[in-house]
Design a protein around this motif. Sequence first.
Motif, short mmCIF file in Angstrom:
data_model
loop_
_atom_site.label_atom_id
_atom_site.label_comp_id
_atom_site.label_asym_id
_atom_site.label_seq_id
_atom_site.Cartn_x
_atom_site.Cartn_y
_atom_site.Cartn_z
N PRO A 102 -16.44 -13.82 50.14
CA PRO A 102 -17.02 -11.51 50.00
C PRO A 102 -16.54 -11.43 51.67
CG PRO A 102 -17.92 -14.07 51.14
CD PRO A 102 -16.84 -14.47 50.57
N LYS A 103 -16.62 -10.44 51.77
CA LYS A 103 -16.72 -9.42 52.94
C LYS A 103 -17.29 -9.17 54.07
CE LYS A 103 -14.48 -4.24 52.92
NZ LYS A 103 -14.88 -2.92 51.66
N THR A 104 -16.98 -10.65 54.88
CA THR A 104 -17.63 -10.70 55.84
C THR A 104 -18.22 -9.94 56.97
OG1 THR A 104 -15.93 -11.05 57.01
CG2 THR A 104 -16.88 -12.88 55.99
N ASN A 130 -5.22 -16.65 47.56
CA ASN A 130 -6.45 -15.79 48.39
C ASN A 130 -6.50 -15.09 48.03
OD1 ASN A 130 -6.58 -17.61 50.87
ND2 ASN A 130 -4.87 -17.24 51.98
N ARG A 131 -6.61 -14.83 46.47
CA ARG A 131 -6.89 -13.84 46.14
C ARG A 131 -8.69 -13.41 46.23
NH1 ARG A 131 -4.32 -15.44 40.10
NH2 ARG A 131 -4.93 -17.36 41.37
N ARG A 132 -8.61 -11.37 45.99
CA ARG A 132 -10.21 -10.94 45.72
C ARG A 132 -9.65 -10.72 44.55
NH1 ARG A 132 -12.06 -7.84 48.49
NH2 ARG A 132 -14.31 -8.54 49.23
N PHE A 133 -10.37 -11.01 43.46
CA PHE A 133 -9.72 -9.96 42.17
C PHE A 133 -10.98 -11.09 41.60
CE2 PHE A 133 -7.80 -8.02 39.36
CZ PHE A 133 -6.88 -8.70 38.13
N SER A 191 -23.18 -3.76 48.90
CA SER A 191 -22.39 -4.26 50.30
C SER A 191 -21.61 -5.53 49.91
CB SER A 191 -23.26 -4.85 51.31
OG SER A 191 -24.70 -5.14 51.27
N SER A 192 -21.96 -6.14 48.74
CA SER A 192 -21.40 -7.66 48.36
C SER A 192 -20.25 -7.13 47.19
CB SER A 192 -22.63 -8.78 48.27
OG SER A 192 -23.03 -8.39 46.65
N SER A 193 -20.12 -5.95 47.10
CA SER A 193 -18.67 -5.93 46.23
C SER A 193 -17.21 -6.16 46.17
CB SER A 193 -19.23 -3.42 45.74
OG SER A 193 -17.89 -3.77 44.74
N LEU A 194 -17.09 -6.46 45.83
CA LEU A 194 -15.11 -7.41 45.76
C LEU A 194 -14.46 -5.94 45.34
CD1 LEU A 194 -15.87 -10.66 43.71
CD2 LEU A 194 -15.46 -10.40 46.19
N LEU A 195 -14.99 -5.04 44.44
CA LEU A 195 -14.03 -4.05 44.55
C LEU A 195 -14.24 -3.00 45.79
CD1 LEU A 195 -13.07 -3.77 41.18
CD2 LEU A 195 -12.07 -4.88 42.94
#
Length: 451
Positions: free
Chosen positions: A53-55, A73-76, A247-251
């Motif tokens: 998550p985007k902390t 460490n992907r954020r996908f 706010s919890s969007s990964l993209l």
Amino acid sequence: MENQPETTVRRHRRIIMFPLPFQGHINPMFQLANLLYSKGFSITILHTNFNAPKTSNYPHFTFKSILDNDPENRRFLLADFAQDFIHTQDHADALRHELKLLASGKDEPVSCLITDALWHFTQSVADSLNLPRLVLRTTSVHSTIVYSSIPLLDARGYFTLDDSHLEEQVVEFPLLKVKDVKKIGIKSSKDPYAELIGNMVKQTKTSSGIIWNSFKELEETELDRVPHDFPVPRFLIPFPKYFKASSSSLLEQDRTIVPWLDQQPTKSVVYVSFGSLSQVEEKEFLEIAHGLVYSKQPFLWVVRMGFIKNSTWLESLPKGFPGERGRVVEWAAQHEVLAHEATGVFWTHSGWNSTLESICEGVPMICSSFWGDQPLDARYMSDVSRVGVYLENGLQREEIASVIRRILVDEEGDEIRERARVLKQKADESVMKGGTSSESVETLVDYISSL
Ligand code: UDP
């Protein structure tokens, strides 16, 4: 201590939350976390490094990475390998270790662990530490009940019926057709997906409670069966009514389309998005594109990277597409689009978050479905709530255009829109003081405080 406000007293109690690392699971867990924080609990989020998550969007939470499951460490959003890590028990030691440390903190006692229902192995870890575990089930109540009956449906042979039976009714769930049940994607109760669901159901039954992203008035008829199938405390809360999922969007969410939406006539735009995981063949992709053009309505279409199988992004689109009437974006601020007055219909893959977000904004739906709970949600929206039209026979350009016009232009649309408006009103009322969802929140807070 007695004179302190309730929230201040509770801030000395911590809840540990562990979402499954996919967009449709992360969003509701963070919405729930925000809600519980607003009620005075401290929040620790455990997470994997895959889809971390985007902390920075949550300075009020504590984060702890516990599973180094992705060397890159992907954020996908999508990764085939990710299916495997849900199945394995290898994470139990890492979780036990972390929970032990957190639970031994003297200043702030840990009230409970809340995990995604699919992290079924967490129940035995919580039990071994005497820590109550609540489950967040990120689908509807209806589909949870159908999932708990998979062994029965398998025993009755539904998953292997041939295509001549697809339109028949499922006797045990008269609302459903055989094709809906087959589309879940299970071949027998022994395949890995069915085993995962079986474990999830089993460990949910032994948990300290189950929380659904839903509301009573939406699934009233299903609720009678719940105490029998899941004899644990139950809570129904429509999260989009409390906190946005953005706010919890990964993209990165594209907000440049808002000025374009501002210029479109009221309730004229078709918003098209098939969520974070579904994929189409190039042929289907082109049918969607042509269907949108044939409809002659303005459209906003989310085409994720990886949405089209064997293709990077938009290279297969016809020249000149989308033209003046349409916009294509990689990822939208879905909440803002649904809340915009220009949006007239949401063509969705019937993921549960998208479905509930649409209901909470009173936007009628065109329902497609790919797998899992989606065919069950699509059927429910079209045949029970009657706020959507189910495109149940695949993707053909003429039918797509005709369904869009039925909702946005024809009289039939007025009736569906009115039902969507009434359902939104019910959701609004449920979160008011004394409403069913508001009471569910208060009961949940009291319950966690009592643990
Ligand atoms: N979403 C978003 N932007 C988009 C498309 C989707 O922020 O362009 C969000 C949407 O608001 C929802 C989530 O992604 O909260 C998708 O969850 P859902 O259960 O609908 O589908 P899944 O991705 O799990 O199939």
